[in-house]
Design a protein around this motif. Structure first.
Motif, PDB file in Angstrom:
ATOM      1  N   MET A  69       0.844  -1.196   0.000  1.00  9.18           N
ATOM      2  CA  MET A  69       0.000   0.000   0.000  1.00  9.18           C
ATOM      3  C   MET A  69       0.878   1.245   0.000  1.00  9.18           C
ATOM      4  O   MET A  69       1.850   1.328   0.766  1.00  9.18           O
ATOM      5  CB  MET A  69      -0.902  -0.044   1.246  1.00  9.18           C
ATOM      6  CG  MET A  69      -1.905   1.064   1.372  1.00  9.18           C
ATOM      7  SD  MET A  69      -3.073   0.736   2.754  1.00  9.18           S
ATOM      8  CE  MET A  69      -1.913   0.646   4.142  1.00  9.18           C
ATOM      9  N   GLY A  70       0.554   2.223  -0.855  1.00  9.38           N
ATOM     10  CA  GLY A  70       1.360   3.433  -0.915  1.00  9.38           C
ATOM     11  C   GLY A  70       0.670   4.555  -1.674  1.00  9.38           C
ATOM     12  O   GLY A  70      -0.446   4.399  -2.192  1.00  9.38           O
ATOM     13  N   GLN A  71       1.362   5.685  -1.749  1.00  5.13           N
ATOM     14  CA  GLN A  71       0.844   6.881  -2.421  1.00  5.13           C
ATOM     15  C   GLN A  71       1.193   6.842  -3.903  1.00  5.13           C
ATOM     16  O   GLN A  71       2.254   6.376  -4.297  1.00  5.13           O
ATOM     17  CB  GLN A  71       1.438   8.137  -1.770  1.00  5.13           C
ATOM     18  CG  GLN A  71       0.838   9.445  -2.256  1.00  5.13           C
ATOM     19  CD  GLN A  71       1.422  10.642  -1.517  1.00  5.13           C
ATOM     20  OE1 GLN A  71       2.605  10.687  -1.213  1.00  5.13           O
ATOM     21  NE2 GLN A  71       0.590  11.612  -1.216  1.00  5.13           N
ATOM     22  N   VAL A  72       0.272   7.345  -4.716  1.00  6.22           N
ATOM     23  CA  VAL A  72       0.475   7.424  -6.165  1.00  6.22           C
ATOM     24  C   VAL A  72       0.692   8.894  -6.521  1.00  6.22           C
ATOM     25  O   VAL A  72      -0.196   9.724  -6.323  1.00  6.22           O
ATOM     26  CB  VAL A  72      -0.729   6.863  -6.942  1.00  6.22           C
ATOM     27  CG1 VAL A  72      -0.481   6.944  -8.443  1.00  6.22           C
ATOM     28  CG2 VAL A  72      -0.997   5.420  -6.526  1.00  6.22           C
ATOM     29  N   LEU A  73       1.876   9.214  -7.059  1.00  9.45           N
ATOM     30  CA  LEU A  73       2.190  10.605  -7.385  1.00  9.45           C
ATOM     31  C   LEU A  73       1.661  10.962  -8.767  1.00  9.45           C
ATOM     32  O   LEU A  73       1.768  10.161  -9.702  1.00  9.45           O
ATOM     33  CB  LEU A  73       3.696  10.834  -7.331  1.00  9.45           C
ATOM     34  CG  LEU A  73       4.365  10.575  -5.978  1.00  9.45           C
ATOM     35  CD1 LEU A  73       5.839  10.910  -6.053  1.00  9.45           C
ATOM     36  CD2 LEU A  73       3.691  11.368  -4.877  1.00  9.45           C
ATOM     37  N   PRO A  74       1.111  12.158  -8.923  1.00 12.86           N
ATOM     38  CA  PRO A  74       0.606  12.573 -10.237  1.00 12.86           C
ATOM     39  C   PRO A  74       1.741  12.898 -11.196  1.00 12.86           C
ATOM     40  O   PRO A  74       2.850  13.252 -10.768  1.00 12.86           O
ATOM     41  CB  PRO A  74      -0.218  13.825  -9.908  1.00 12.86           C
ATOM     42  CG  PRO A  74       0.418  14.376  -8.669  1.00 12.86           C
ATOM     43  CD  PRO A  74       0.893  13.181  -7.884  1.00 12.86           C
ATOM     44  N   ASP A  75       1.472  12.792 -12.466  1.00  9.47           N
ATOM     45  CA  ASP A  75       2.458  13.178 -13.477  1.00  9.47           C
ATOM     46  C   ASP A  75       2.622  14.698 -13.486  1.00  9.47           C
ATOM     47  O   ASP A  75       1.649  15.442 -13.336  1.00  9.47           O
ATOM     48  CB  ASP A  75       2.015  12.698 -14.862  1.00  9.47           C
ATOM     49  CG  ASP A  75       1.993  11.181 -14.954  1.00  9.47           C
ATOM     50  OD1 ASP A  75       2.768  10.538 -14.233  1.00  9.47           O
ATOM     51  OD2 ASP A  75       1.185  10.640 -15.742  1.00  9.47           O
ATOM     52  N   GLY A  76       3.851  15.152 -13.673  1.00 12.29           N
ATOM     53  CA  GLY A  76       4.092  16.590 -13.759  1.00 12.29           C
ATOM     54  C   GLY A  76       3.812  17.324 -12.463  1.00 12.29           C
ATOM     55  O   GLY A  76       3.242  18.421 -12.488  1.00 12.29           O
ATOM     56  N   LEU A  77       4.189  16.739 -11.343  1.00 13.84           N
ATOM     57  CA  LEU A  77       3.954  17.385 -10.047  1.00 13.84           C
ATOM     58  C   LEU A  77       4.746  18.683  -9.948  1.00 13.84           C
ATOM     59  O   LEU A  77       5.934  18.732 -10.227  1.00 13.84           O
ATOM     60  CB  LEU A  77       4.343  16.435  -8.921  1.00 13.84           C
ATOM     61  CG  LEU A  77       4.127  16.950  -7.493  1.00 13.84           C
ATOM     62  CD1 LEU A  77       2.653  17.224  -7.240  1.00 13.84           C
ATOM     63  CD2 LEU A  77       4.658  15.931  -6.487  1.00 13.84           C
ATOM     64  N   GLU A  78       4.070  19.738  -9.533  1.00 13.62           N
ATOM     65  CA  GLU A  78       4.697  21.052  -9.447  1.00 13.62           C
ATOM     66  C   GLU A  78       5.778  21.070  -8.365  1.00 13.62           C
ATOM     67  O   GLU A  78       5.749  20.313  -7.401  1.00 13.62           O
ATOM     68  CB  GLU A  78       3.643  22.124  -9.135  1.00 13.62           C
ATOM     69  CG  GLU A  78       2.535  22.232 -10.162  1.00 13.62           C
ATOM     70  CD  GLU A  78       1.395  21.264  -9.874  1.00 13.62           C
ATOM     71  OE1 GLU A  78       1.595  20.356  -9.028  1.00 13.62           O
ATOM     72  OE2 GLU A  78       0.330  21.396 -10.496  1.00 13.62           O
ATOM     73  N   ALA A  79       6.730  21.981  -8.538  1.00 11.81           N
ATOM     74  CA  ALA A  79       7.805  22.137  -7.561  1.00 11.81           C
ATOM     75  C   ALA A  79       7.242  22.673  -6.251  1.00 11.81           C
ATOM     76  O   ALA A  79       6.246  23.397  -6.226  1.00 11.81           O
ATOM     77  CB  ALA A  79       8.881  23.080  -8.105  1.00 11.81           C
ATOM     78  N   GLY A  80       7.899  22.306  -5.159  1.00 11.44           N
ATOM     79  CA  GLY A  80       7.504  22.820  -3.846  1.00 11.44           C
ATOM     80  C   GLY A  80       6.860  21.770  -2.959  1.00 11.44           C
ATOM     81  O   GLY A  80       6.864  21.907  -1.732  1.00 11.44           O
ATOM     82  N   TYR A  81       6.300  20.700  -3.548  1.00 12.21           N
ATOM     83  CA  TYR A  81       5.649  19.654  -2.755  1.00 12.21           C
ATOM     84  C   TYR A  81       6.678  18.624  -2.286  1.00 12.21           C
ATOM     85  O   TYR A  81       7.547  18.205  -3.049  1.00 12.21           O
ATOM     86  CB  TYR A  81       4.573  18.944  -3.575  1.00 12.21           C
ATOM     87  CG  TYR A  81       3.365  19.789  -3.886  1.00 12.21           C
ATOM     88  CD1 TYR A  81       2.359  19.972  -2.945  1.00 12.21           C
ATOM     89  CD2 TYR A  81       3.241  20.404  -5.132  1.00 12.21           C
ATOM     90  CE1 TYR A  81       1.252  20.754  -3.236  1.00 12.21           C
ATOM     91  CE2 TYR A  81       2.133  21.186  -5.424  1.00 12.21           C
ATOM     92  CZ  TYR A  81       1.139  21.360  -4.474  1.00 12.21           C
ATOM     93  OH  TYR A  81       0.047  22.137  -4.769  1.00 12.21           O
ATOM     94  N   SER A  82       6.552  18.225  -1.040  1.00 14.81           N
ATOM     95  CA  SER A  82       7.343  17.119  -0.499  1.00 14.81           C
ATOM     96  C   SER A  82       6.367  16.001  -0.143  1.00 14.81           C
ATOM     97  O   SER A  82       5.587  16.131   0.802  1.00 14.81           O
ATOM     98  CB  SER A  82       8.132  17.552   0.744  1.00 14.81           C
ATOM     99  OG  SER A  82       9.108  18.520   0.396  1.00 14.81           O
TER     100      SER A  82
END
Length: 230
Positions: free
Chosen positions: A108-121
């Motif tokens: 189980m885990g997180q799915v990151l979106p494509d083209g994630l903007e800078a600044g998010y951790s």
């Protein structure tokens, strides 16, 4: 078969059925088909600066089947079940009861979106889920973290910090040199541009100094000849 024998058999069947009905659910030898064996609660927390707006508040997650044939939550597609959480939220992932004893594993885990903007951790934590069904039908679900430790409160936290502004483009000679360099965004190019600009400035300064020296020498020579004539 005599009446007394049939009566005794019926009484024995009724007694066994009554005993099974009185047993706790976890102690019954058979699993209830379609029952929910495990309800795993997970959380999402957003660590965003106060007063910010327009940031992502909805994030996606996925439960993947590792053990072939392991039961999956309703709404799954193939070997994966996906869901979303918005803001500071919680969700309950219900895994149906297996129909046979054994160990059933998931991830189980997180799915990151494509083209994630800078600044998010984002939180890259992946949990291993083990659903164990004993021979007597008892069930237990255990979650393990990345280091193999048991986890009682699984979840993910996303933070945001505004990225530093891009450096302004230099002007004058340096700006012209940097503009002529390939637009790779590499800091090395800026260093090359700065070195080239300094070299140009140094060359111009040296040339001007030599010209001034020649003019002073010419003036001194002319003054000496004038004194000799008088």
């Amino acid at each position: 078969m005599g009446e007394r024998t049939r009566g005794s058999l019926a009484a024995a069947v009724l007694l066994v059925a009554l005993c099974l009905a009185l047993l706790p659910a976890a102690a019954r030898p058979a699993l209830a088909e379609g029952a929910s064996a495990s309800a795993i609660r997970v959380f999402q927390r957003l660590g965003y600066p106060e007063g910010t707006s327009g940031l992502r508040r909805t994030w996606s997650y996925r439960l993947e089947r590792v053990t072939p044939g392991a039961p999956m939550p309703e709404g799954s597609e193939g070997d994966a079940y996906g869901w979303e959480m918005e803001g500071d939220d919680e969700a309950s992932i219900k895994i149906p009861a297996p129909d046979a004893p054994g160990d059933y594993r998931y991830r189980m885990g997180q799915v990151l979106p494509d083209g994630l903007e800078a600044g998010y951790s984002t939180d890259g934590t992946t949990y291993d889920v083990l659903v164990r069904v004993a021979a007597d039908g008892s069930e237990a679900a255990v979650l393990y973290g990345p280091d193999g430790e048991k986890v009682a409160d699984p979840g993910w936290t996303v933070t945001y910090s505004a990225p530093a502004p891009a450096p302004s483009r230099p002007s004058g000679i340096m700006g012209a040199i940097v503009s002529a360099l390939p637009g790779t965004g590499d800091v090395a190019w800026a260093a090359v541009g700065a070195a080239a600009a300094l070299a140009v400035v140094g060359t111009c300064t040296l040339a001007l100094g030599r010209a001034a020296s020649r003019r002073r020498a010419a003036a001194d020579a002319k003054g000496g000849r004038h004194e000799e004539i008088h």
